[in-house]
Scaffold this active site. Structure first.
Site, PDB file in Angstrom:
ATOM      1  N   GLU A  44       4.738 118.018  32.496  1.00 58.23           N
ATOM      2  CA  GLU A  44       5.745 117.669  31.488  1.00 58.23           C
ATOM      3  C   GLU A  44       5.075 117.442  30.140  1.00 58.23           C
ATOM      4  O   GLU A  44       4.015 116.815  30.068  1.00 58.23           O
ATOM      5  CB  GLU A  44       6.471 116.396  31.941  1.00 58.23           C
ATOM      6  CG  GLU A  44       7.924 116.360  31.553  1.00 58.23           C
ATOM      7  CD  GLU A  44       8.750 117.434  32.260  1.00 58.23           C
ATOM      8  OE1 GLU A  44       9.084 118.433  31.593  1.00 58.23           O
ATOM      9  OE2 GLU A  44       9.036 117.273  33.450  1.00 58.23           O
ATOM     10  N   THR A  46       3.619 119.523  28.586  1.00 55.42           N
ATOM     11  CA  THR A  46       2.401 120.344  28.558  1.00 55.42           C
ATOM     12  C   THR A  46       2.665 121.705  27.917  1.00 55.42           C
ATOM     13  O   THR A  46       1.731 122.379  27.503  1.00 55.42           O
ATOM     14  CB  THR A  46       1.869 120.569  29.994  1.00 55.42           C
ATOM     15  OG1 THR A  46       2.962 121.016  30.800  1.00 55.42           O
ATOM     16  CG2 THR A  46       1.310 119.296  30.592  1.00 55.42           C
ATOM     17  N   GLY A 133      22.757 118.036  28.255  1.00 57.46           N
ATOM     18  CA  GLY A 133      22.017 116.841  27.847  1.00 57.46           C
ATOM     19  C   GLY A 133      21.498 116.038  29.025  1.00 57.46           C
ATOM     20  O   GLY A 133      21.185 114.855  28.885  1.00 57.46           O
ATOM     21  N   ALA A 134      21.382 116.648  30.205  1.00 58.06           N
ATOM     22  CA  ALA A 134      20.913 115.936  31.396  1.00 58.06           C
ATOM     23  C   ALA A 134      19.466 116.306  31.722  1.00 58.06           C
ATOM     24  O   ALA A 134      18.983 116.041  32.820  1.00 58.06           O
ATOM     25  CB  ALA A 134      21.824 116.247  32.585  1.00 58.06           C
ATOM     26  N   LEU A 136      18.389 119.274  32.137  1.00 57.86           N
ATOM     27  CA  LEU A 136      18.396 120.384  33.091  1.00 57.86           C
ATOM     28  C   LEU A 136      18.507 121.732  32.377  1.00 57.86           C
ATOM     29  O   LEU A 136      18.768 122.757  33.000  1.00 57.86           O
ATOM     30  CB  LEU A 136      19.537 120.196  34.107  1.00 57.86           C
ATOM     31  CG  LEU A 136      19.499 118.858  34.864  1.00 57.86           C
ATOM     32  CD1 LEU A 136      20.734 118.693  35.738  1.00 57.86           C
ATOM     33  CD2 LEU A 136      18.231 118.739  35.709  1.00 57.86           C
ATOM     34  N   SER A 139      20.862 124.271  27.457  1.00 56.21           N
ATOM     35  CA  SER A 139      20.696 125.056  26.215  1.00 56.21           C
ATOM     36  C   SER A 139      19.953 126.357  26.513  1.00 56.21           C
ATOM     37  O   SER A 139      20.352 127.423  26.043  1.00 56.21           O
ATOM     38  CB  SER A 139      19.974 124.236  25.139  1.00 56.21           C
ATOM     39  OG  SER A 139      18.693 123.838  25.573  1.00 56.21           O
ATOM     40  N   GLU A 171      16.050 128.654  19.506  1.00 56.77           N
ATOM     41  CA  GLU A 171      16.223 127.201  19.573  1.00 56.77           C
ATOM     42  C   GLU A 171      15.348 126.488  18.533  1.00 56.77           C
ATOM     43  O   GLU A 171      15.778 125.538  17.892  1.00 56.77           O
ATOM     44  CB  GLU A 171      15.923 126.687  20.998  1.00 56.77           C
ATOM     45  CG  GLU A 171      16.235 125.206  21.152  1.00 56.77           C
ATOM     46  CD  GLU A 171      16.644 124.784  22.545  1.00 56.77           C
ATOM     47  OE1 GLU A 171      16.945 125.660  23.390  1.00 56.77           O
ATOM     48  OE2 GLU A 171      16.675 123.569  22.795  1.00 56.77           O
ATOM     49  N   ASP A 183      11.560 126.016  29.355  1.00 58.44           N
ATOM     50  CA  ASP A 183      12.957 126.113  29.783  1.00 58.44           C
ATOM     51  C   ASP A 183      13.447 127.555  29.786  1.00 58.44           C
ATOM     52  O   ASP A 183      14.099 128.010  30.726  1.00 58.44           O
ATOM     53  CB  ASP A 183      13.861 125.269  28.873  1.00 58.44           C
ATOM     54  CG  ASP A 183      13.484 123.805  28.884  1.00 58.44           C
ATOM     55  OD1 ASP A 183      12.622 123.422  29.700  1.00 58.44           O
ATOM     56  OD2 ASP A 183      14.040 123.051  28.074  1.00 58.44           O
ATOM     57  N   TYR A 235      10.580 113.237  20.377  1.00 63.23           N
ATOM     58  CA  TYR A 235       9.906 114.411  20.948  1.00 63.23           C
ATOM     59  C   TYR A 235       8.946 114.995  19.917  1.00 63.23           C
ATOM     60  O   TYR A 235       7.776 115.281  20.222  1.00 63.23           O
ATOM     61  CB  TYR A 235      10.978 115.426  21.341  1.00 63.23           C
ATOM     62  CG  TYR A 235      10.477 116.698  21.996  1.00 63.23           C
ATOM     63  CD1 TYR A 235      10.398 116.803  23.378  1.00 63.23           C
ATOM     64  CD2 TYR A 235      10.124 117.801  21.228  1.00 63.23           C
ATOM     65  CE1 TYR A 235       9.971 117.973  23.977  1.00 63.23           C
ATOM     66  CE2 TYR A 235       9.694 118.978  21.818  1.00 63.23           C
ATOM     67  CZ  TYR A 235       9.619 119.057  23.192  1.00 63.23           C
ATOM     68  OH  TYR A 235       9.195 120.214  23.780  1.00 63.23           O
TER      69      TYR A 235
HETATM   70  P1  ADP Z   1      19.852 120.283  27.780  1.00 68.48           P
HETATM   71  O1  ADP Z   1      19.313 121.636  27.440  1.00 68.48           O
HETATM   72  O2  ADP Z   1      18.820 119.404  28.414  1.00 68.48           O
HETATM   73  O3  ADP Z   1      21.105 120.308  28.573  1.00 68.48           O
HETATM   74  P2  ADP Z   1      20.166 120.172  24.941  1.00 68.48           P
HETATM   75  O4  ADP Z   1      20.463 119.051  24.005  1.00 68.48           O
HETATM   76  O5  ADP Z   1      18.935 120.950  24.727  1.00 68.48           O
HETATM   77  O6  ADP Z   1      20.229 119.571  26.409  1.00 68.48           O
HETATM   78  O7  ADP Z   1      21.357 121.214  24.896  1.00 68.48           O
HETATM   79  C1  ADP Z   1      22.697 120.779  25.055  1.00 68.48           C
HETATM   80  C2  ADP Z   1      23.587 121.511  24.070  1.00 68.48           C
HETATM   81  O8  ADP Z   1      23.728 122.893  24.460  1.00 68.48           O
HETATM   82  C3  ADP Z   1      25.001 120.991  24.019  1.00 68.48           C
HETATM   83  O9  ADP Z   1      25.111 119.882  23.159  1.00 68.48           O
HETATM   84  C4  ADP Z   1      25.773 122.199  23.517  1.00 68.48           C
HETATM   85  O10 ADP Z   1      25.659 122.309  22.108  1.00 68.48           O
HETATM   86  C5  ADP Z   1      25.017 123.348  24.154  1.00 68.48           C
HETATM   87  N1  ADP Z   1      25.662 123.741  25.414  1.00 68.48           N
HETATM   88  C6  ADP Z   1      25.175 123.663  26.667  1.00 68.48           C
HETATM   89  N2  ADP Z   1      26.049 124.128  27.587  1.00 68.48           N
HETATM   90  C7  ADP Z   1      27.140 124.520  26.903  1.00 68.48           C
HETATM   91  C8  ADP Z   1      28.400 125.091  27.262  1.00 68.48           C
HETATM   92  N3  ADP Z   1      28.728 125.331  28.535  1.00 68.48           N
HETATM   93  N4  ADP Z   1      29.269 125.378  26.265  1.00 68.48           N
HETATM   94  C9  ADP Z   1      28.958 125.134  24.987  1.00 68.48           C
HETATM   95  N5  ADP Z   1      27.818 124.591  24.587  1.00 68.48           N
HETATM   96  C10 ADP Z   1      26.909 124.285  25.509  1.00 68.48           C
HETATM   97 MG    MG Z   2      17.727 121.986  26.081  1.00 67.38          MG
END
Ligand code: ADP
Ligand code: MG
Length: 399
Positions: A44, A46, A133-134, A136, A139, A171, A183, A235
């Protein structure tokens, strides 16, 4: 939907996305693609130090129905956002323009065009089962599904790693999140039943068989439901500290410090007046790269159970040295380990998001219960728990 939030019938889900596309845009899509979220087993923070990581793809995924357009218009719609179709002019796409969720797919179009690929407009409708935002990688799932669809439709002939790099560029430069390459590589390159051993310097990779079920084991994901916000600067601060450390040690990246040289490197940093924060970050990164190497050796030897303590050690390093954990993640990990798990750690960027727990299959129910009870006792929102089944990477779906 199952308890884990995964559509039980993935084929029905794919049809639904195609049907919704037809309703929105007046004709069926040229194709449907899917790209998964991921958990990272070990390694992580890394990936921006040219180091090693070992993610596996989840069954949770983004599904996108896509058609080309001959003009310069990009139309985007998500089933998961209460917003209509977003329409953008691709010739006018500007990095960091505030387009909300649409920045992820739009950023991919921008990155492809900036790299000279002949991509024009597109109509896209998507739906995702990756919790956002979990930790996982919802994005990356969005970016990679867009990149693969456009690659296939426009006949660009790019490889999976090339698509991942362009998705990361989207991104980093377009959305404005300074993430590493893990990712996107996980979403693009993972395969069923395997973890992806990835060298983030040259993107060389190996698919490592990771058949937990055959060994009577389970990897659980515990989504703490605490939303991480990597954009808040924490981060970026860790990243800057790592770069400072590498510069002070005269190496291109921290990956170039062998684990055996870590004590000497830390002495050298102290002697050069580098802050404790820099030294802690260096210790985390160099030791976590080593934990990836140890994990690979254990997996190659078929010693899956012995990976548990390596995970727990990794968590301590993220909590105490890098300081990117939070009370909910710490509670999930501690409770898992004290109630019989083989090992546990936070996964992803931290500050919330998810933990993973490696456990004997028959113990998972009791461990899940213990974690939920511990959360309730502490006044935390109950977590969501589901098994991490190593799943397939991005692909076109055949309807
Ligand atoms: P993670 O990648 O860990 O889930 P991030 O903050 O990097 O968290 O990305 C989350 C963002 O990606 C959301 O706030 C949204 O803008 C976008 N996103 C993810 N899934 C969807 C979806 N199904 N529809 C629209 N936007 C999405
Ligand atoms: Mg992300």
């Amino acid at each position: 939907m199952s308890e884990s939030g995964i559509a039980v019938d993935t084929v029905a889900e794919e049809f639904r996305v195609a049907e919704e596309f037809r309703r929105l845009y007046g004709a069926g899509p040229e194709g449907v693609w899917a790209a998964p979220g991921r958990v990272n087993l070990i390694g992580e923070y890394t990936d921006f130090n040219d180091g090693f990581v070992m993610p596996l793809a989840l069954p949770h995924r983004a599904v996108a129905a896509v058609s080309r357009r001959t003009d310069q218009i990009l139309r985007l719609h998500s089933a998961d956002v209460a917003q209509g179709v977003v329409q953008l002019d691709i010739a006018a796409l500007e990095p960091r323009s505030d387009t909300g969720w649409a920045a992820y797919p739009a950023g991919v179009v921008w990155a492809l065009r900036a790299a000279g690929h002949p991509v024009t407009g597109a109509d896209i409708h998507l739906a995702s089962t990756v919790p956002t935002g979990a930790g996982l990688s919802s994005s990356a799932a969005l970016e990679v599904v867009t990149a693969l669809a456009l690659n296939d439709l426009y006949g660009l002939g790019l490889t999976r790693p090339e698509l991942a790099v362009l998705a990361q560029r989207a991104e980093n430069a377009f959305v404005g999140v300074p993430c590493g390459i893990m990712d996107q590589m996980a979403s693009a390159c993972c395969t069923d039943g395997h973890a992806l051993y990835l060298d983030t310097r040259d993107l060389s990779q190996r698919q490592v068989p990771f058949d937990l079920a055959a060994q009577g084991l389970r990897l659980l994901v515990v989504d703490t439901r605490v939303k991480h916000a990597l954009g808040d600067g924490a981060y970026a601060a860790r990243r800057a500290a790592c770069e400072t450390g590498a510069r002070a040690l005269g190496v291109r990246a921290l990956r170039d410090i062998p684990y055996a040289h870590l004590p000497a490197a830390l002495d050298r940093l102290a002697g050069a007046g580098q802050s404790e924060e820099v030294r802690r970050c260096v210790r985390h990164v160099v030791s976590d790269d080593h934990r990836v190497e140890r994990t690979i050796a254990l997996l190659d030897a078929g010693a899956l159970r012995a990976v548990g303590p390596v995970l727990t050690e990794g968590h301590a390093s993220l909590r105490d040295d890098l300081r990117v954990s939070c009370p909910e993640l710490d509670l999930a990990v501690t409770t898992a380990v004290t109630s019989g798990a083989l090992g546990a750690r936070m996964t992803g960027g931290g500050f919330g998001g998810s933990a993973i727990v490696l456990a004997e299959e028959p113990d998972t129910e009791a461990i899940t219960k213990a974690i939920t009870e511990a959360f309730t006792t502490s006044g935390f929102t109950p977590p969501r728990t589901f098994p991490a089944i190593p799943s397939t990477g991005a692909r076109q779906v055949r309807l």
